[in-house]
Enzyme design. Sequence first.
Site, mmCIF file in Angstrom:
data_model
loop_
_atom_site.group_PDB
_atom_site.id
_atom_site.type_symbol
_atom_site.label_atom_id
_atom_site.label_comp_id
_atom_site.label_asym_id
_atom_site.label_seq_id
_atom_site.Cartn_x
_atom_site.Cartn_y
_atom_site.Cartn_z
ATOM 1 N N ASP A 167 52.123 38.858 -11.920
ATOM 2 C CA ASP A 167 52.824 38.959 -10.972
ATOM 3 C C ASP A 167 54.004 37.909 -10.729
ATOM 4 O O ASP A 167 54.432 37.861 -11.997
ATOM 5 C CB ASP A 167 51.729 38.783 -9.439
ATOM 6 C CG ASP A 167 52.387 39.119 -8.133
ATOM 7 O OD1 ASP A 167 52.565 40.231 -7.821
ATOM 8 O OD2 ASP A 167 52.836 38.274 -7.459
ATOM 9 N N ASP A 179 47.312 49.652 -11.719
ATOM 10 C CA ASP A 179 48.461 48.926 -10.949
ATOM 11 C C ASP A 179 49.584 49.804 -10.797
ATOM 12 O O ASP A 179 50.424 49.799 -11.626
ATOM 13 C CB ASP A 179 48.818 47.481 -11.477
ATOM 14 C CG ASP A 179 49.806 46.806 -10.771
ATOM 15 O OD1 ASP A 179 49.928 47.112 -9.253
ATOM 16 O OD2 ASP A 179 50.301 46.007 -11.412
ATOM 17 N N HIS A 214 45.893 45.516 -9.630
ATOM 18 C CA HIS A 214 47.052 44.699 -9.763
ATOM 19 C C HIS A 214 46.556 43.033 -10.110
ATOM 20 O O HIS A 214 47.100 42.337 -10.667
ATOM 21 C CB HIS A 214 47.728 44.523 -8.459
ATOM 22 C CG HIS A 214 49.051 43.629 -8.565
ATOM 23 N ND1 HIS A 214 50.077 43.926 -9.331
ATOM 24 C CD2 HIS A 214 49.568 42.437 -7.970
ATOM 25 C CE1 HIS A 214 50.920 42.780 -9.285
ATOM 26 N NE2 HIS A 214 50.583 42.045 -8.184
#
Length: 304
Positions: free
Chosen positions: A123, A250, A280
């Site tokens: 991320d 994801d 994710h």
Amino acid sequence: MQVRKTPESAFDNIKDFPYPPKFAEVTDTISSVISMAYYQCGPQDGHTILLMHGEPTWAYLYRKMMPLLADAGFNVIAPDLIGFGRSDKPVRKEDYSYARHVIWTKDWFTQVTKGPVTLFCQDWGGLLGLRLVADMPERFSGVMVSNTGLPTGDHSPSEAFIKWRRFSQDVPVFPTSSIIQNATTTELNPATLAAYDAPFPDESYKAGARMFPLLVPTSSDNAEAQANRDAWEKLKHYEKPFVTAFGDSDPVTKGGDKIFQKLVPGCKGMPHTTVKNAGHFIQEDKGEELANLLIQFIKQTQLK
């Protein structure tokens, strides 16, 4: 700059993250310094692994990976980004920018880490960590990326990201733990959900969490779009070991692993993995598997 500090008592009930926080003072780029928290485990003379989290988590996300990496003999360091975890949280949304996050993170990195480092990032950990790799390639001996990217705004973001960004701005109460639960494939227990909510006692602590989705370059004229293009040009010459380990569930970063594999020369011949049944927040779903992949990657490519 006005900042909020989450009271330490907010973390008192967390039983599965036994690492005492350490703190480094980093520049706020204007007139003073703010405090960035981090955690260390494993032998400090071991090869350093840097674990970088994203939005809206904190280093707690790595609790399944850290003990395995430490037991394998690595010096494991995991920061809380500014605005998250135990780090200081500027109150005004305007105090957050992509460029400032890079400055804060780079300042912290140069203070805390020594010698060669292997980066694991997911991320926003990638949006920031990969900028460090591009700026200081000599400090990194290898990189493992998972469910992340380095967007330049030259391509349209996924529909899943657009929906997430809209939600993050419109929702009256930013539901930290629910966001994480909705982006995992496993059911998180109440104690885990509470640990993700702990850094944010109320909405006044969440300016950074609210701002991160807006800071992602989604148009070519974004303030940091060119900086990320420049970083990609440097990564196109990064020949040290670079491997991908993306989750198969994801929708936000789907296909991002192929971009790295195509553009980064260090990806050639590496054991890229698609982690099954991983959303994710892949560290929640498959933390132990990721740790073992990372250990194998480092031992086979960097410690010969």
